[in-house]
Design a protein around this motif. Sequence first.
Motif, PDB file in Angstrom:
ATOM      1  N   ARG A   1       0.813  -1.218   0.000  1.00  0.00           N
ATOM      2  CA  ARG A   1       0.000   0.000   0.000  1.00  0.00           C
ATOM      3  C   ARG A   1       0.849   1.272   0.000  1.00  0.00           C
TER       4      ARG A   1
ATOM      5  N   GLU B   1      -8.799 -10.160  -7.878  1.00  0.00           N
ATOM      6  CA  GLU B   1      -9.902  -9.208  -7.765  1.00  0.00           C
ATOM      7  C   GLU B   1      -9.387  -7.814  -7.407  1.00  0.00           C
ATOM      8  N   ALA B   2     -10.051  -6.810  -7.971  1.00  0.00           N
ATOM      9  CA  ALA B   2      -9.671  -5.417  -7.701  1.00  0.00           C
ATOM     10  C   ALA B   2     -10.508  -4.850  -6.552  1.00  0.00           C
ATOM     11  N   GLY B   3      -9.972  -3.810  -5.928  1.00  0.00           N
ATOM     12  CA  GLY B   3     -10.731  -3.081  -4.917  1.00  0.00           C
ATOM     13  C   GLY B   3     -10.854  -3.771  -3.568  1.00  0.00           C
ATOM     14  N   LEU B   4     -10.019  -4.753  -3.307  1.00  0.00           N
ATOM     15  CA  LEU B   4     -10.090  -5.460  -2.035  1.00  0.00           C
ATOM     16  C   LEU B   4      -9.328  -4.700  -0.958  1.00  0.00           C
ATOM     17  N   THR B   5      -9.788  -4.799   0.278  1.00  0.00           N
ATOM     18  CA  THR B   5      -9.020  -4.256   1.394  1.00  0.00           C
ATOM     19  C   THR B   5      -7.800  -5.146   1.621  1.00  0.00           C
TER      20      THR B   5
ATOM     21  N   HIS C   1      -2.118 -12.859  -4.927  1.00  0.00           N
ATOM     22  CA  HIS C   1      -2.770 -11.779  -5.671  1.00  0.00           C
ATOM     23  C   HIS C   1      -1.719 -10.993  -6.447  1.00  0.00           C
TER      24      HIS C   1
ATOM     25  N   ASP D   1      -1.325  -7.944  -6.679  1.00  0.00           N
ATOM     26  CA  ASP D   1      -0.840  -6.828  -5.864  1.00  0.00           C
ATOM     27  C   ASP D   1      -0.496  -7.263  -4.441  1.00  0.00           C
TER      28      ASP D   1
END
Length: 443
Positions: free
Chosen positions: A77, A221-225, A362, A364
């Motif tokens: 992050r 998957e996108a937008g995961l915490t 993942h 990212d």
Amino acid sequence: MNTSKLDATYRKFRWQIILATFLTYTVMYISRKAFAAAAPLLMEDLGMTVVQFGAASSIYYIVYGLSKFSSGLVADRINPRTFLGSVLILVAIINVGIGMTENVTMLLALYCLTAVVQGCGFPPIAKSISQWYSKSERGGWYSIWNTSHNLGGALAPLIASAVIAATGDWRYAFYVPAAITALQAVICFWLMRNKPETYGLPNVGEWKGDAKQIAINKRSEAGLTMWVMFKRYILTNPIIWLAISGDLCIYIIRTVTNDWVSVYFVKELGWDLVKSNSLVAWFEAGGIIGGLTSGIISDKLFGADRWKTILIYSFILVAGMVGVVLTIDISYLLVSGCFFVIGAGIYAPQMLFALGIIEASHADGAGAATGLKGGITYIGAALAGAPIAMIESAYSWNGVFMILGCIALILIVLTCSIIQLDKRKSQDTASNNKNKLASSEVI
């Protein structure tokens, strides 16, 4: 951005990334290993006992592993330029503090603090390499970067010894690495970059036309915490846990080889210190060759399949270990050759396990995945200390050799299990895609 400009920008940034990360880890190793290189003199000067030094080493491994884990959770992050540059500055400051200390308590506290900061170095590097190099080429690039371990490990005692010889003061063995680290912080802020998309560039898989990387991107998957991504793609991923277990085996064997070789060959076989320590040099040289060749082999011969390549090098490791047992009373050259083989068999799987874990998670999640790996595998480094000494005390060195042999066999079993699980997972994915295609044709 036209194609030629895009390609030129991508190539420029990729070279900056590999150079910055390579130099960063080399310099961090130089700073990290200064303590061991200067230990005899600082122990005499400050009155540190062998027990205190041993305890500090064990605590270092544990704290380093925990730091790797926790920093991995946040590395995905944070801009790696900011992260790594800040880490290098802190390492330099702590090294200056160690050089200035006048008592053992403060020295050990700063040494443990070094473990906290040093543990933050690898996750952002893993993140950068995974974002700028695609799956089908990553093995070769990663293998080049991985030699920074060996280069830094080799330079650290040379620099410390030369500085101490020139000044007669062990404190400069920390001041000089601190200056080098501070300089590298500036270089890191200059060269490092965030992910390609930040600069209007396409994802590296799209730029390279790499179907394997694109497949990883699609299943991520996108937008995961951070926590959801960590739990869904890493914490509940059986392949990652098997790979971490295999890497744990590697770290135990590696640390025993590094830390106990001179003790065994000097005390048990009567070798002189220079001759016995030279085996570690052969081990590191083999590690460079193993690290360089394994990444290229996995890319070119096995289609970026890290697990099959690990299996090959695991058998090479076992061959080297058996070779030492068979040649130990015959010839120094044969024994040193076997340590060269062991080095190749250790550093190749160590590198490929990290790479395989990144690619199994993942797109990212490289920082979090390698952070979890580091947090657990450095337990293996800690297990190579007092537990090995206890085994030797109770069952002699034969007991230690038997334990290491069993660990090597467990490594092979774990790797075979990963290969089967990965094969089954690929077949399930292919079957699901085929069913989706059939359904769409019906519609």
